[in-house]
Design an enzyme around this catalytic site. Structure first.
Site, PDB file in Angstrom:
ATOM      1  N   LYS A   1       0.840  -1.199   0.000  1.00 19.28           N
ATOM      2  CA  LYS A   1       0.000   0.000   0.000  1.00 19.28           C
ATOM      3  C   LYS A   1       0.876   1.249   0.000  1.00 19.28           C
ATOM      4  CE  LYS A   1      -0.372  -0.063   5.036  1.00 19.28           C
ATOM      5  NZ  LYS A   1      -1.259  -0.074   6.207  1.00 19.28           N
TER       6      LYS A   1
ATOM      7  N   ARG B   1      -9.967   0.031  16.048  1.00 22.78           N
ATOM      8  CA  ARG B   1      -9.958   0.922  14.881  1.00 22.78           C
ATOM      9  C   ARG B   1     -10.931   0.383  13.839  1.00 22.78           C
ATOM     10  NH1 ARG B   1      -4.399   1.839  11.602  1.00 22.78           N
ATOM     11  NH2 ARG B   1      -4.840  -0.355  11.097  1.00 22.78           N
TER      12      ARG B   1
ATOM     13  N   TYR C   1      16.971  30.383   6.435  1.00 23.21           N
ATOM     14  CA  TYR C   1      15.828  31.171   6.879  1.00 23.21           C
ATOM     15  C   TYR C   1      15.819  31.331   8.395  1.00 23.21           C
ATOM     16  CZ  TYR C   1      13.662  30.849   2.255  1.00 23.21           C
ATOM     17  OH  TYR C   1      13.392  30.955   0.912  1.00 23.21           O
TER      18      TYR C   1
ATOM     19  N   MET D   1      12.420  24.578   0.974  1.00 28.66           N
ATOM     20  CA  MET D   1      11.585  23.821   0.053  1.00 28.66           C
ATOM     21  C   MET D   1      12.397  22.915  -0.870  1.00 28.66           C
ATOM     22  SD  MET D   1       8.713  25.152  -2.658  1.00 28.66           S
ATOM     23  CE  MET D   1       7.710  25.917  -1.380  1.00 28.66           C
TER      24      MET D   1
END
EC number: 5.1.1.1
Length: 358
Positions: A35, A130, A255, A303
């Site tokens: 998955k 769950r 930053y 980023m």
């Protein structure tokens, strides 16, 4: 020219890890869990590399259909089950098994008109709370599924562990006892063990094991490493230095001027950042592997880039490769520095990262 950043996927590592798990659970069939795009390793890449697995576990119908379209013939199991009545004809057409865990799914099966029955794995909530039918509901639900013409017989049975990745936690034993008492003497397959169950709880192995993270060479247990079990990391996340700079003591970097050099050094800028899925919250000191050694991240991850302290005497050059995690730098170690789990790191890579078989 090789793309950067890239996730290099080792087919030999995947095959080794499957062999290790088969050895750990020699009486069980293996439902390889692929998955979340094969845990970030590429769904079809992984399924093709693990073509000797007895079946594949998936979260969504779309994943199963992709495997069938890619030529995968093995048993497929939807671990969350189907969500809509319109899914049922697709399960039949493509020979896909489904977990059943909720009243709404039972009603859809009872009301459907299908060309042949669906293979069902009834999920028991043995303590995770769950998904699954409770012990109190089990007998009634099992009887309804047995009476339903749209359900193939025998019905298979499963549960999922809450704390198997804590080897000293007795709760896994409680869950095993609950499941085994409920399902004693019933026909069909049984599956309890995830990766942690297969590695740490041999009595849970059953007819099938459902390993996920261990197939990719990663230990499911915090503080442990896949190598301790003979597992090999299947992913090397690689980028490269795009700048090497002399940096003076007292100068900040990045930053917010978050980090300031205490002494003269050389900094390297690596072409990967949170836009690629590398966590922005990776703290100072998180290791990166450059030219045979660990070097620490300094400043904030941005980023597209992150910065590492190469050291005052560094001879590293622009273009040199940087390993973010992999064979030389276990993803478990990186995850521990960041305060997360390896599962999250490997599954959160974005499409900007090229995934390729090495």
């Amino acid at each position: 020219m090789k793309p950067f950043p890239r996730a290099e996927i080792s087919s030999s590592a995947l095959q080794n890890n499957l062999a290790v798990l088969r050895q750990q659970a020699s009486r069980s069939q293996v439902m390889a869990v692929v998955k979340a795009n094969g845990y970030g390793h590429g769904l079809l890449n992984v399924a093709n590399c693990l073509h000797t697995a007895d079946g594949f576990g998936l979260a969504r119908l779309e994943e199963a259909l992709e495997l069938r379209a890619g030529g995968v013939k093995a048993r497929l199991l939807l671990l969350e089950g189907f969500f809509r009545s319109t899914d049922l004809p697709l399960l039949v057409a493509h020979d896909i098994d489904t977990v059943v865990h909720h009243e709404s799914q039972i009603e859809m099966l009872e009301q459907a008109t299908l060309s042949k029955p669906v293979t069902v794995w009834l999920k028991v909530d043995s303590g995770m709370h769950r998904l699954g039918v409770t012990p109190e509901q089990f007998a009634q639900v099992y009887a309804r599924l047995t009476a339903c013409d749209n359900v193939a017989k025998p019905i298979h049975l499963m549960t999922h562990f809450a704390c198997a990745d804590e080897p000293e936690n007795h709760y896994t034993q409680v869950q095993m006892q609950t499941f085994n008492q409920l399902t004693a003497d019933l026909p069909g397959f049984r599956t309890l063990a995830n990766s942690a169950g297969a590695l740490y709880w041999p009595k849970s192995q059953g007819d099938w094991i459902r390993p996920g993270i261990a197939l990719y060479g990663v230990s499911p247990v915090t503080g442990d490493c896949g190598a301790n079990h003979g597992l090999i990391p299947a992913m090397n996340l690689v980028s490269r230095l795009i700048a090497v700079r002399d940096h003076k003591a007292g100068q900040p970097v990045g930053y917010g001027c978050y980090w300031t050099a205490k002494q003269d050094t050389r900094l390297g800028v690596v072409a990967i950042g949170y836009g690629d899925g590398y966590p922005r919250n990776a703290p100072e000191g998180t290791p990166v592997w450059v030219n045979g050694r660990r070097v620490p991240i300094v400043g904030r991850v941005s980023m597209d880039m992150l910065t590492v302290d190469l050291g005052a005497d560094a001879t590293d050059l622009v273009g040199d490769e940087a390993l973010l995690w992999g064979a030389a730098l276990p993803v478990e170690e990186v995850a521990e520095h960041i305060g997360t789990i390896a599962y999250e790191l490997v599954t959160k890579l974005t499409p900007r990262v090229a995934v390729c078989l090495a």
